[in-house]
Design an enzyme around this catalytic site. Structure first.
Site, PDB file in Angstrom:
ATOM      1  N   TYR A  84       0.514   7.728  10.706  1.00 25.62           N
ATOM      2  CA  TYR A  84      -0.365   6.574  10.578  1.00 25.62           C
ATOM      3  C   TYR A  84      -1.730   6.913   9.979  1.00 25.62           C
ATOM      4  O   TYR A  84      -2.369   6.073   9.350  1.00 25.62           O
ATOM      5  CB  TYR A  84      -0.554   5.904  11.933  1.00 25.62           C
ATOM      6  CG  TYR A  84       0.686   5.177  12.423  1.00 25.62           C
ATOM      7  CD1 TYR A  84       1.417   4.351  11.573  1.00 25.62           C
ATOM      8  CD2 TYR A  84       1.131   5.326  13.730  1.00 25.62           C
ATOM      9  CE1 TYR A  84       2.547   3.682  12.012  1.00 25.62           C
ATOM     10  CE2 TYR A  84       2.264   4.660  14.188  1.00 25.62           C
ATOM     11  CZ  TYR A  84       2.966   3.839  13.325  1.00 25.62           C
ATOM     12  OH  TYR A  84       4.080   3.190  13.765  1.00 25.62           O
ATOM     13  N   GLU A 139       3.782  -9.200  16.829  1.00 24.00           N
ATOM     14  CA  GLU A 139       4.818  -8.949  17.841  1.00 24.00           C
ATOM     15  C   GLU A 139       4.512  -9.668  19.156  1.00 24.00           C
ATOM     16  O   GLU A 139       5.431 -10.142  19.840  1.00 24.00           O
ATOM     17  CB  GLU A 139       4.963  -7.452  18.087  1.00 24.00           C
ATOM     18  CG  GLU A 139       6.084  -7.098  19.038  1.00 24.00           C
ATOM     19  CD  GLU A 139       6.403  -5.618  19.029  1.00 24.00           C
ATOM     20  OE1 GLU A 139       7.192  -5.188  18.157  1.00 24.00           O
ATOM     21  OE2 GLU A 139       5.843  -4.881  19.881  1.00 24.00           O
ATOM     22  N   ARG A 155      -2.033   4.083   7.199  1.00 21.41           N
ATOM     23  CA  ARG A 155      -2.797   2.894   7.531  1.00 21.41           C
ATOM     24  C   ARG A 155      -4.262   3.014   7.136  1.00 21.41           C
ATOM     25  O   ARG A 155      -4.894   4.041   7.351  1.00 21.41           O
ATOM     26  CB  ARG A 155      -2.686   2.599   9.023  1.00 21.41           C
ATOM     27  CG  ARG A 155      -1.298   2.117   9.433  1.00 21.41           C
ATOM     28  CD  ARG A 155      -1.209   1.857  10.901  1.00 21.41           C
ATOM     29  NE  ARG A 155       0.068   1.242  11.238  1.00 21.41           N
ATOM     30  CZ  ARG A 155       0.494   1.016  12.472  1.00 21.41           C
ATOM     31  NH1 ARG A 155      -0.287   1.339  13.502  1.00 21.41           N
ATOM     32  NH2 ARG A 155       1.651   0.439  12.707  1.00 21.41           N
ATOM     33  N   ASP A 212       9.559   0.818   7.434  1.00 20.37           N
ATOM     34  CA  ASP A 212       9.597   2.217   7.885  1.00 20.37           C
ATOM     35  C   ASP A 212      10.763   2.464   8.846  1.00 20.37           C
ATOM     36  O   ASP A 212      10.588   2.913   9.984  1.00 20.37           O
ATOM     37  CB  ASP A 212       8.265   2.623   8.527  1.00 20.37           C
ATOM     38  CG  ASP A 212       7.775   1.646   9.575  1.00 20.37           C
ATOM     39  OD1 ASP A 212       8.361   0.558   9.707  1.00 20.37           O
ATOM     40  OD2 ASP A 212       6.792   1.977  10.258  1.00 20.37           O
ATOM     41  N   ASP A 251      10.915  -4.356   9.179  1.00 24.98           N
ATOM     42  CA  ASP A 251       9.839  -3.448   8.807  1.00 24.98           C
ATOM     43  C   ASP A 251      10.427  -2.419   7.852  1.00 24.98           C
ATOM     44  O   ASP A 251      11.607  -2.043   7.969  1.00 24.98           O
ATOM     45  CB  ASP A 251       9.270  -2.726  10.038  1.00 24.98           C
ATOM     46  CG  ASP A 251       8.346  -3.615  10.860  1.00 24.98           C
ATOM     47  OD1 ASP A 251       8.046  -4.741  10.421  1.00 24.98           O
ATOM     48  OD2 ASP A 251       7.936  -3.170  11.953  1.00 24.98           O
ATOM     49  N   HIS A 300      13.409  -4.077  22.414  1.00 28.70           N
ATOM     50  CA  HIS A 300      12.605  -2.920  22.023  1.00 28.70           C
ATOM     51  C   HIS A 300      13.130  -1.669  22.716  1.00 28.70           C
ATOM     52  O   HIS A 300      13.330  -1.634  23.933  1.00 28.70           O
ATOM     53  CB  HIS A 300      11.145  -3.166  22.416  1.00 28.70           C
ATOM     54  CG  HIS A 300      10.173  -2.296  21.695  1.00 28.70           C
ATOM     55  ND1 HIS A 300      10.164  -0.922  21.805  1.00 28.70           N
ATOM     56  CD2 HIS A 300       9.146  -2.601  20.844  1.00 28.70           C
ATOM     57  CE1 HIS A 300       9.190  -0.423  21.079  1.00 28.70           C
ATOM     58  NE2 HIS A 300       8.572  -1.426  20.465  1.00 28.70           N
ATOM     59  N   GLY A 304       0.818  -1.213   0.000  1.00 28.99           N
ATOM     60  CA  GLY A 304       0.000   0.000   0.000  1.00 28.99           C
ATOM     61  C   GLY A 304       0.847   1.257   0.000  1.00 28.99           C
ATOM     62  O   GLY A 304       1.849   1.367  -0.710  1.00 28.99           O
TER      63      GLY A 304
END
Length: 314
Positions: free
Chosen positions: A308, A265, A312, A177, A175, A197, A87
């Site tokens: 986002y 995740e 998204r 991004d 990922d 993380h 996308g």
């Protein structure tokens, strides 16, 4: 006697010590390797460098990059990188991700990039795609970004089964991004590699956002660390095992009308709780620049700015 000999050995010949230390770590961890690697582990007394199961946590100053590079070149290690650009993510991030990866990811080793996208014709318009080591694979676009995130595990497993396991020693999954900003090299390669993380590595365990829903297969009541699904890797065999585990449990949750808190995740964290990774990457391997850097001496990969609302699909 062992400790005295080790100190004398280090004092007399540092280069030979590094060579021996690396060769042992490269093959497997054992009590002797822990003793020999004290030289490097003591380089960062300000952070945790070893897990309770004797897996290294990789930080700047803890390794000699030339030793790792030379050993992997001698072993003829080949690396596959997978990334999904579905996308709006394709136009927003893919070119920057690949361009920066070319500069910093596993430089000096054979790397092939596997780009999964629903818009292969648009991907071909990106200049970097004219290089021979980039493969474009068309994938289905799901209506929800959550499904895109979760279903990548099925795709990763399939491509390992059909292509990667026959041609590559290691695979790393990212990922899109994100932006490489410094060396992300062969020191990161290992049998099963997880990433700490950036938002959670300093927090107490009771603040880790594991899935707590007992109806979900991702439910956890305890754990070791909180891992980030933006980066994971290892041998083809180990990454396929992780991807299969996550996909099967995601599908079982779907059958029971359940969705884990942080989607794939959450399932990845459950997998690494049950199947301990053999190497952990510190947050310098995927850093959020909005955080105070404190003990981060180098930022190897950083989060790209995100909008986002535009990216998204609800």
């Amino acid at each position: 006697h062992i400790q005295t000999s080790l100190v004398l050995f280090i004092t007399l010949n540092i280069n030979n010590f590094e060579q021996m230390c690396f060769k042992i770590v490269f093959k497997s961890f054992n009590p002797l390797s822990l003793l020999l690697c004290f030289f490097y582990f003591r380089a960062r007394p300000d952070v945790q460098t070893l897990t309770s199961w004797n897996a290294s946590i990789l930080w700047e100053l803890m390794f000699n990059e030339h030793l790792y590079d030379n050993a992997h070149k001698e072993a003829k290690s080949k690396v596959a990188l997978t990334v999904f650009a579905v996308g709006r993510y394709l136009e927003a991030y893919l070119n920057t991700f690949l361009t920066s990866a070319k500069k910093h990811f596993m430089v000096g080793l054979p790397v092939t990039y596997f780009v999964f996208t629903d818009l292969p014709e648009k991907a071909l318009n990106i200049t970097v795609f004219h290089q021979h080591n980039i493969k474009i694979i068309k994938v289905k676009k799901y209506n929800r970004w959550q499904d895109i995130s979760m279903m990548r595990m099925k795709t990763i497993s399939e491509v390992i089964d059909t292509v990667l396991q026959h041609n590559f020693n290691y695979v790393f999954c990212f990922d899109v991004d994100q932006i490489f900003t410094a060396r992300f090299g062969s020191e990161a390669l290992g049998e099963s590699v997880a990433l700490l993380h950036a938002h959670y590595y300093k927090l107490p365990k009771n603040r880790f956002t594991y899935d707590r829903n007992p109806k979900s297969k991702a439910c956890m009541t305890e754990g070791d660390y909180y891992y980030h699904a933006a980066v994971f890797g290892g041998t083809c065999k180990k990454v396929k095992a992780l991807a299969d585990y996550c996909y099967l449990n995601i599908m079982e949750d779907k059958m029971n009308d359940v969705e884990a808190l942080w989607h794939d995740e959450s399932h990845l964290n459950k997998y690494f709780w049950l199947n301990k990774p053999t190497k952990l990457l510190s947050p310098e391997y995927c850093w959020d620049r909005s955080l105070p850097k404190n003990d981060i001496l180098i930022k190897r990969l950083v989060w790209a700015p995100k909008d986002y609302k535009k990216l998204r699909i609800p």
